[in-house]
Design a protein around this motif. Structure first.
Motif, PDB file in Angstrom:
ATOM      1  N   PRO A  32      22.430 -13.509 -23.804  1.00  0.00           N
ATOM      2  CA  PRO A  32      22.576 -12.934 -22.459  1.00  0.00           C
ATOM      3  C   PRO A  32      21.754 -13.654 -21.391  1.00  0.00           C
ATOM      4  CG  PRO A  32      21.076 -11.607 -23.769  1.00  0.00           C
ATOM      5  CD  PRO A  32      21.597 -12.683 -24.688  1.00  0.00           C
ATOM      6  N   PHE A  33      20.916 -14.608 -21.816  1.00  0.00           N
ATOM      7  CA  PHE A  33      20.003 -15.266 -20.887  1.00  0.00           C
ATOM      8  C   PHE A  33      20.652 -16.482 -20.217  1.00  0.00           C
ATOM      9  CE2 PHE A  33      17.808 -13.777 -24.755  1.00  0.00           C
ATOM     10  CZ  PHE A  33      17.207 -12.647 -24.223  1.00  0.00           C
ATOM     11  N   GLU A  34      20.080 -16.883 -19.091  1.00  0.00           N
ATOM     12  CA  GLU A  34      20.586 -18.037 -18.345  1.00  0.00           C
ATOM     13  C   GLU A  34      19.818 -19.306 -18.721  1.00  0.00           C
ATOM     14  OE1 GLU A  34      23.298 -17.719 -16.077  1.00  0.00           O
ATOM     15  OE2 GLU A  34      23.335 -15.834 -17.182  1.00  0.00           O
ATOM     16  N   ASN A  35      19.475 -19.448 -19.970  1.00  0.00           N
ATOM     17  CA  ASN A  35      18.654 -20.577 -20.419  1.00  0.00           C
ATOM     18  C   ASN A  35      19.397 -21.901 -20.305  1.00  0.00           C
ATOM     19  OD1 ASN A  35      16.695 -18.707 -21.025  1.00  0.00           O
ATOM     20  ND2 ASN A  35      17.033 -18.749 -23.225  1.00  0.00           N
ATOM     21  N   GLU A  36      18.744 -22.874 -19.677  1.00  0.00           N
ATOM     22  CA  GLU A  36      19.308 -24.206 -19.469  1.00  0.00           C
ATOM     23  C   GLU A  36      18.860 -25.160 -20.571  1.00  0.00           C
ATOM     24  OE1 GLU A  36      21.183 -25.558 -17.023  1.00  0.00           O
ATOM     25  OE2 GLU A  36      21.327 -23.911 -15.588  1.00  0.00           O
ATOM     26  N   LEU A  37      19.748 -26.062 -20.956  1.00  0.00           N
ATOM     27  CA  LEU A  37      19.404 -27.085 -21.941  1.00  0.00           C
ATOM     28  C   LEU A  37      18.780 -28.302 -21.252  1.00  0.00           C
ATOM     29  CD1 LEU A  37      22.545 -26.899 -24.247  1.00  0.00           C
ATOM     30  CD2 LEU A  37      20.194 -26.300 -24.885  1.00  0.00           C
ATOM     31  N   ILE A  38      17.693 -28.788 -21.845  1.00  0.00           N
ATOM     32  CA  ILE A  38      16.971 -29.941 -21.302  1.00  0.00           C
ATOM     33  C   ILE A  38      16.666 -30.905 -22.446  1.00  0.00           C
ATOM     34  CG2 ILE A  38      14.965 -30.729 -19.974  1.00  0.00           C
ATOM     35  CD1 ILE A  38      14.603 -27.905 -18.944  1.00  0.00           C
ATOM     36  N   VAL A  39      16.784 -32.197 -22.178  1.00  0.00           N
ATOM     37  CA  VAL A  39      16.435 -33.214 -23.162  1.00  0.00           C
ATOM     38  C   VAL A  39      15.072 -33.807 -22.789  1.00  0.00           C
ATOM     39  CG1 VAL A  39      17.064 -35.408 -24.206  1.00  0.00           C
ATOM     40  CG2 VAL A  39      18.841 -33.766 -23.607  1.00  0.00           C
ATOM     41  N   ASP A  82      17.992 -36.919 -30.719  1.00  0.00           N
ATOM     42  CA  ASP A  82      17.656 -37.003 -32.139  1.00  0.00           C
ATOM     43  C   ASP A  82      17.789 -35.659 -32.855  1.00  0.00           C
ATOM     44  OD1 ASP A  82      16.863 -39.819 -32.412  1.00  0.00           O
ATOM     45  OD2 ASP A  82      15.232 -39.293 -31.035  1.00  0.00           O
ATOM     46  N   PHE A  83      17.228 -34.608 -32.286  1.00  0.00           N
ATOM     47  CA  PHE A  83      17.335 -33.295 -32.921  1.00  0.00           C
ATOM     48  C   PHE A  83      17.121 -32.205 -31.871  1.00  0.00           C
ATOM     49  CE2 PHE A  83      12.736 -33.910 -33.085  1.00  0.00           C
ATOM     50  CZ  PHE A  83      12.199 -32.635 -32.960  1.00  0.00           C
ATOM     51  N   THR A  84      17.346 -30.976 -32.288  1.00  0.00           N
ATOM     52  CA  THR A  84      17.233 -29.866 -31.341  1.00  0.00           C
ATOM     53  C   THR A  84      16.581 -28.638 -31.958  1.00  0.00           C
ATOM     54  OG1 THR A  84      18.444 -28.423 -29.825  1.00  0.00           O
ATOM     55  CG2 THR A  84      19.516 -28.913 -31.909  1.00  0.00           C
ATOM     56  N   MET A  85      15.855 -27.927 -31.125  1.00  0.00           N
ATOM     57  CA  MET A  85      15.469 -26.545 -31.366  1.00  0.00           C
ATOM     58  C   MET A  85      15.768 -25.827 -30.051  1.00  0.00           C
ATOM     59  SD  MET A  85      11.809 -24.757 -32.264  1.00  0.00           S
ATOM     60  CE  MET A  85      11.521 -23.228 -31.354  1.00  0.00           C
ATOM     61  N   PRO A  86      17.012 -25.373 -29.869  1.00  0.00           N
ATOM     62  CA  PRO A  86      17.432 -24.848 -28.569  1.00  0.00           C
ATOM     63  C   PRO A  86      16.886 -23.467 -28.240  1.00  0.00           C
ATOM     64  CG  PRO A  86      19.200 -24.632 -30.152  1.00  0.00           C
ATOM     65  CD  PRO A  86      18.105 -25.381 -30.846  1.00  0.00           C
ATOM     66  N   SER A  87      16.523 -22.723 -29.277  1.00  0.00           N
ATOM     67  CA  SER A  87      16.068 -21.347 -29.073  1.00  0.00           C
ATOM     68  C   SER A  87      15.175 -20.946 -30.231  1.00  0.00           C
ATOM     69  CB  SER A  87      17.275 -20.402 -28.983  1.00  0.00           C
ATOM     70  OG  SER A  87      16.859 -19.040 -28.985  1.00  0.00           O
ATOM     71  N   GLY A  88      14.364 -19.928 -30.000  1.00  0.00           N
ATOM     72  CA  GLY A  88      13.628 -19.328 -31.097  1.00  0.00           C
ATOM     73  C   GLY A  88      14.478 -18.250 -31.752  1.00  0.00           C
ATOM     74  N   GLY A 143      22.242 -29.502 -16.872  1.00  0.00           N
ATOM     75  CA  GLY A 143      23.168 -28.667 -16.097  1.00  0.00           C
ATOM     76  C   GLY A 143      24.106 -27.901 -17.004  1.00  0.00           C
ATOM     77  N   LEU A 144      23.615 -27.571 -18.189  1.00  0.00           N
ATOM     78  CA  LEU A 144      24.421 -26.882 -19.191  1.00  0.00           C
ATOM     79  C   LEU A 144      23.603 -25.758 -19.805  1.00  0.00           C
ATOM     80  CD1 LEU A 144      27.036 -26.837 -20.981  1.00  0.00           C
ATOM     81  CD2 LEU A 144      25.826 -28.397 -22.541  1.00  0.00           C
ATOM     82  N   LYS A 145      24.086 -24.526 -19.670  1.00  0.00           N
ATOM     83  CA  LYS A 145      23.412 -23.391 -20.285  1.00  0.00           C
ATOM     84  C   LYS A 145      23.768 -23.320 -21.776  1.00  0.00           C
ATOM     85  CE  LYS A 145      23.242 -20.423 -16.161  1.00  0.00           C
ATOM     86  NZ  LYS A 145      23.728 -21.405 -15.200  1.00  0.00           N
TER      87      LYS A 145
END
Length: 252
Positions: A134-141, A105-111, A220-222
């Motif tokens: 530069p971070f290894e942050n992973e996307l999660i739903v 529906d929507f995203t806030m992937p980062s601050g 499984g997607l940064k």
């Protein structure tokens, strides 16, 4: 028998000798401490340069790869609750994640604090994207109850705006108002599919909205890889990146 006895005795003596030798202890009797200042006056060590130079050249060639092009500079500067860079990051992350989970529906992937560098006008290199993220942050739903979505909206409002996609809202007196998700009014009685990063979900900046989700799915997607894919795909289509302030968040 005598030869056998002599061999056994000799083996015992040799074993005892090596055992005693291995059990020896050593003590430091003297140590010297020195300081070596690293300044511009220190001459380069040519042997060290020769060692790392091949790796540096290879890394430079990879980092200088042009992924795509931008029509305008994308900056992290907040203007009335949004930024061109934050809008780009949210839209690109959402577009790539929806290839895996279409019903997000929507995203806030980062601050805002996670955006470390602006993207330039013109050529965007791999190095630019690494500097931005530069971070290894992973996307999660996450599937969140309406009450948990409300706490996330409250955080976005009280913090003056954050990178979001698929969502529009007004901030009035540091509270969310006129919230639209997917073009429809926010319904606190509904559950919503929300895309974010493992860093945000883990409680960054005191965010607690993702602690008790209905469900979650690691993609499984940064974030960085999503940006790279998005920019490359745009280039392959002959399209330049263009992200501007569009009023998705307004801060009255």
């Amino acid at each position: 028998m005598q030869n056998s006895t002599k061999l056994s005795t000799l083996s015992f003596l040799l074993g005892s000798f090596f055992l005693c030798a291995c059990s020896s202890t050593y003590q430091v009797v003297k140590s010297n401490r020195g300081e070596y200042k690293v300044t511009q006056d220190v001459t380069a060590d040519s042997s060290v340069i020769r060692t790392y130079q091949p790796y540096k050249l290879k890394l430079d060639s990879q980092m200088n790869e042009v992924l795509g092009y931008s029509e305008n500079e994308l900056t992290k500067k907040l203007v009335n609750g949004e930024s061109s860079l934050g809008n780009f990051l949210a839209d690109a992350s959402l577009a790539e994640a929806r290839k895996i989970v279409p019903q997000i529906d929507f995203t806030m992937p980062s601050g805002n604090g996670g955006l470390r560098n602006d993207l330039p006008l013109g050529a965007i290199t791999l190095s630019n994207v690494f500097q931005l993220m530069p971070f290894e942050n992973e996307l999660i739903v996450f599937e969140l109850k309406g009450s948990d979505v409300q706490t996330l909206l409250d955080y976005i409002a009280v913090s003056g705006g954050q990178p979001v996609g698929g969502l529009t809202m007004k901030i009035k007196a540091k509270k969310p108002a006129d919230v639209l998700i997917g073009g429809k009014p926010f319904d606190p009685s509904k559950s919503y599919s929300v895309l974010t990063s493992d860093y945000i979900a883990g409680g960054a900046d005191g965010i607690s909205s993702f602690k008790k989700p209905v469900s979650s799915k690691v993609l499984g997607l940064k974030i960085r890889d999503a940006l790279i894919q998005y920019i490359k795909e745009s280039k392959n289509k002959g399209v330049k990146i263009s992200s501007k302030l569009d009023g998705r968040i307004t801060n009255d």
